[in-house]
Scaffold this motif. Structure first.
Motif, PDB file in Angstrom:
ATOM      1  N   HIS A 148      59.086  13.573  -5.587  1.00  0.00           N
ATOM      2  CA  HIS A 148      57.732  14.083  -5.380  1.00  0.00           C
ATOM      3  C   HIS A 148      56.945  13.258  -4.378  1.00  0.00           C
ATOM      4  CE1 HIS A 148      58.118  11.283  -8.685  1.00  0.00           C
ATOM      5  NE2 HIS A 148      56.963  10.809  -8.300  1.00  0.00           N
ATOM      6  N   ALA A 237      51.809   9.406   9.094  1.00  0.00           N
ATOM      7  CA  ALA A 237      50.745   9.826   8.171  1.00  0.00           C
ATOM      8  C   ALA A 237      50.372   8.690   7.216  1.00  0.00           C
ATOM      9  CB  ALA A 237      51.182  11.062   7.380  1.00  0.00           C
ATOM     10  N   ALA A 241      46.638   7.113   7.189  1.00  0.00           N
ATOM     11  CA  ALA A 241      45.857   7.075   5.937  1.00  0.00           C
ATOM     12  C   ALA A 241      45.361   5.656   5.664  1.00  0.00           C
ATOM     13  CB  ALA A 241      46.711   7.571   4.773  1.00  0.00           C
ATOM     14  N   ARG A 244      42.421   5.021   7.962  1.00  0.00           N
ATOM     15  CA  ARG A 244      41.275   5.820   7.524  1.00  0.00           C
ATOM     16  C   ARG A 244      40.578   5.174   6.323  1.00  0.00           C
ATOM     17  NH1 ARG A 244      44.248  10.479   6.667  1.00  0.00           N
ATOM     18  NH2 ARG A 244      44.715  10.683   8.880  1.00  0.00           N
ATOM     19  N   ARG A 245      41.361   4.493   5.489  1.00  0.00           N
ATOM     20  CA  ARG A 245      40.784   3.882   4.279  1.00  0.00           C
ATOM     21  C   ARG A 245      40.385   2.417   4.482  1.00  0.00           C
ATOM     22  NH1 ARG A 245      44.961   5.107  -0.343  1.00  0.00           N
ATOM     23  NH2 ARG A 245      43.558   3.729  -1.470  1.00  0.00           N
TER      24      ARG A 245
ATOM     25  N   LYS B 160      56.092  20.972  -4.670  1.00  0.00           N
ATOM     26  CA  LYS B 160      55.297  20.927  -3.429  1.00  0.00           C
ATOM     27  C   LYS B 160      53.819  20.672  -3.749  1.00  0.00           C
ATOM     28  CE  LYS B 160      58.667  21.215  -1.018  1.00  0.00           C
ATOM     29  NZ  LYS B 160      59.039  20.150  -0.097  1.00  0.00           N
ATOM     30  N   GLU B 163      53.497  17.015  -4.581  1.00  0.00           N
ATOM     31  CA  GLU B 163      53.598  16.249  -3.325  1.00  0.00           C
ATOM     32  C   GLU B 163      52.245  16.213  -2.608  1.00  0.00           C
ATOM     33  OE1 GLU B 163      58.191  17.366  -1.951  1.00  0.00           O
ATOM     34  OE2 GLU B 163      56.539  17.662  -0.542  1.00  0.00           O
ATOM     35  N   PHE B 166      49.626  13.976  -4.347  1.00  0.00           N
ATOM     36  CA  PHE B 166      49.776  12.543  -4.028  1.00  0.00           C
ATOM     37  C   PHE B 166      49.242  12.236  -2.625  1.00  0.00           C
ATOM     38  CE2 PHE B 166      52.997  12.277  -7.524  1.00  0.00           C
ATOM     39  CZ  PHE B 166      52.431  11.203  -8.195  1.00  0.00           C
ATOM     40  N   LYS B 167      49.554  13.115  -1.675  1.00  0.00           N
ATOM     41  CA  LYS B 167      49.098  12.881  -0.293  1.00  0.00           C
ATOM     42  C   LYS B 167      47.573  12.952  -0.188  1.00  0.00           C
ATOM     43  CE  LYS B 167      53.179  14.055   2.350  1.00  0.00           C
ATOM     44  NZ  LYS B 167      53.744  14.796   3.485  1.00  0.00           N
ATOM     45  N   ASP B 170      46.025   9.657  -1.827  1.00  0.00           N
ATOM     46  CA  ASP B 170      46.071   8.388  -1.088  1.00  0.00           C
ATOM     47  C   ASP B 170      45.652   8.522   0.367  1.00  0.00           C
ATOM     48  OD1 ASP B 170      48.341   9.252   0.314  1.00  0.00           O
ATOM     49  OD2 ASP B 170      49.743   8.154  -0.944  1.00  0.00           O
ATOM     50  N   GLY B 171      45.148   9.702   0.751  1.00  0.00           N
ATOM     51  CA  GLY B 171      44.527   9.849   2.061  1.00  0.00           C
ATOM     52  C   GLY B 171      45.418  10.350   3.179  1.00  0.00           C
ATOM     53  N   ARG B 172      46.689  10.689   2.854  1.00  0.00           N
ATOM     54  CA  ARG B 172      47.529  11.260   3.909  1.00  0.00           C
ATOM     55  C   ARG B 172      47.109  12.685   4.233  1.00  0.00           C
ATOM     56  NH1 ARG B 172      53.183  10.253   1.238  1.00  0.00           N
ATOM     57  NH2 ARG B 172      51.803  10.010  -0.555  1.00  0.00           N
ATOM     58  N   GLN B 174      44.020  15.125   4.529  1.00  0.00           N
ATOM     59  CA  GLN B 174      42.568  14.974   4.631  1.00  0.00           C
ATOM     60  C   GLN B 174      41.799  16.140   4.042  1.00  0.00           C
ATOM     61  OE1 GLN B 174      42.705  13.437   8.935  1.00  0.00           O
ATOM     62  NE2 GLN B 174      40.775  12.686   8.109  1.00  0.00           N
ATOM     63  N   THR B 191      45.976   7.902 -12.068  1.00  0.00           N
ATOM     64  CA  THR B 191      47.164   7.756 -11.217  1.00  0.00           C
ATOM     65  C   THR B 191      48.407   7.436 -12.033  1.00  0.00           C
ATOM     66  OG1 THR B 191      45.756   6.959  -9.444  1.00  0.00           O
ATOM     67  CG2 THR B 191      48.100   6.586  -9.171  1.00  0.00           C
ATOM     68  N   VAL B 195      51.872   9.595 -12.022  1.00  0.00           N
ATOM     69  CA  VAL B 195      53.080   8.901 -11.556  1.00  0.00           C
ATOM     70  C   VAL B 195      54.148   8.923 -12.652  1.00  0.00           C
ATOM     71  CG1 VAL B 195      54.059   6.648 -10.899  1.00  0.00           C
ATOM     72  CG2 VAL B 195      51.932   7.429  -9.849  1.00  0.00           C
ATOM     73  N   SER B 198      55.498  12.494 -13.127  1.00  0.00           N
ATOM     74  CA  SER B 198      56.347  12.929 -12.010  1.00  0.00           C
ATOM     75  C   SER B 198      57.701  12.234 -12.034  1.00  0.00           C
ATOM     76  CB  SER B 198      55.668  12.630 -10.668  1.00  0.00           C
ATOM     77  OG  SER B 198      54.426  13.275 -10.594  1.00  0.00           O
TER      78      SER B 198
END
Lengths: 297, 297
Positions: A148, A237, A241, A244-245, B160, B163, B166-167, B170-172, B174, B191, B195, B198
């Motif tokens: 995941h 990415a 990220a 950006r943080r 998906k 996935e 999570f992105k 953590d800011g991947r 936007q 979190t 975690v 998953s």
């Protein structure tokens, strides 16, 4: 007469551990490798492994924990620290050290990589994890597990290669490439072999397919190149990220490590590439830096 | 005086089984549901469950296997038939039937769906499997397992969505969307909860996230729509691969079933959409059709 200070750095991961011994001038007196140390696998056993490995490293330096002429200070970067009860249990255990500072292995690795300065690290091995230390502010991007998360990692590359192999085998993917032939060959061109293997594969097993992908990049295999490009995009990415943080979105220097990073680096975007610096020290030195950062000795 | 023929159709899957009883005019005399029948879980136990369920269905029809006025013919579509040793062991077991034909549950489902005629089926449930019968030629596309295959399925959609969560966390990623908020809410905005979940989730667990995705399509959630579009693209690829592998690349009629198919259908491409027909019968009828196809009674 005051006692001499000895600094011990421990890097404890799920597959192996490493210990170094330094004097107060920062000179390396001894080092050794030991078994796995992961708090999630048990605190008592972790302590046992850590102590045994430390004793070995001290012996190499001609030192002993019983020697009253020294104060022994230890910094430990151990995997599994994010599990608070395990962290507390470990810290509460009686120990022979004058000072003990416990941080995560990621923290120690990042601190060591930048010699104690602010900076980021992206580890691309079986998994992917982006980590940054900026003063007291810690950022983690990716590294949440597989399948995941941990995109771009060795496990993820292997999984993607297997996915494409199945699509190629049953006609969903019309193009071919030597990489897919090689994977098919690896399973004796037997559908039940690849199905059985895949159904029981974990991240480590999927990562075993990745060397074939990496090998085929040199041969300009179109599928291998597409895979490494998609990995690089995921790592970009992670880098973006982190920036950006970061306070004021400042791009700090970033180190890359892990077995797959070397292969991915040439495919990264310019934004991340221009931030990349080489690693100054490893996580054992980082663990000592974490100790000195928290405790004035 | 010759004995009367009774036809028994069995659909045995990994979660439940179903049996129907027909007379030689094709009239339904009885039906019942029973426990799971998967050859991979054991042949002896599968036979036990099948026989018990058949006896129940016969009882409902006022019949008994001991009644010498009848010949009982059974067609079985059982999951796990592709494992040859299990198939052989099952077939070799002594049984009270005048005739026994054993096929896979996918085969029975596809044959039933097209009332015995040539055609394809795409099942989109927890997994995805495309199947086609054209005379003696069988094609399977996808259905090789998770996470390395079964793209477009319920498990895949759930994976998906996780996935992306999570992105997003953590800011991947936007952008945001109510779907991601809902998933985050489901794990108590913790979190370590998401975690831990998953890291131990299998295909069934990931599929539990999918109802949130499907619900959010109606609300025009941009991420839910993107996910269902990517699912539809994977299913289109299954349909196209089946056609490509059909003799003379002829597009046969195709039925869709499984819990997620209804939601994906509107998003499919025209190529597949125009081939879709509704299912004529279920796999129990398909199992009787398989029996009659092989044995003239």
């Amino acid at each position: 007469m005051s006692r001499e200070n000895i600094f011990i750095g421990v890097d404890g991961g799920a597959t192996k551990s490493k210990v170094i011994i330094e004097n107060s001038q920062g000179q390396l007196l001894g080092q050794t490798r030991g078994g796995p140390v992961a708090l999630r696998l048990g605190v008592t056993n972790s302590w046992k492994v850590v102590l045994a490995t430390i004793r070995m490293a001290l012996a190499e330096a001609g030192l002993s924990l019983d020697d009253k002429r020294y104060d022994f200070h230890v910094g430990m970067g151990l995997s599994g620290c994010e599990i608070t009860p395990k962290y507390n249990e470990f810290i509460a255990t009686e120990h022979p050290f004058a000072n003990l500072v416990l941080v995560s292995d990621s923290y120690a690795a990042c601190l060591g990589a930048h010699d104690g300065a602010d900076g980021a690290s992206i580890i691309i091995g079986t998994g992917t994890v982006g980590y940054q230390i900026q003063g007291d502010k810690i950022i983690q991007v990716s590294g949440w597990g597989f399948p995941h998360d941990d995109q771009g990692s060795g496990a993820w590359l292997g999984l993607k290669a297997i996915e494409l192999t199945f699509k190629w085998l049953d006609g969903r993917l019309q193009e071919t490439s030597p990489l897919l032939e090689m994977i098919w060959e690896r399973f004796g061109k037997d559908t039940s072999e690849i199905v059985t293997w895949s159904n029981s594969a974990n991240s480590t097993r999927f990562a075993e397919i990745t060397p074939l992908v990496l090998q085929q990049i040199e041969n300009k295999d179109p599928i291998a190149i597409r895979l490494i490009q998609s990995s690089a995009k995921e790592i970009d990415a992670v880098g973006a990220a982190i920036v950006r943080r970061t306070d004021e979105q400042k791009a700090l220097p970033c180190t890359l490590f892990g077995g797959v990073s070397h292969f991915i680096e040439p495919w990264l975007g310019e934004e991340l590439k221009k931030r990349i610096v080489s690693r100054k020290h490893d996580a054992t030195v980082g663990a000592i830096l974490a100790l000195k950062k928290r405790i004035k000795i």
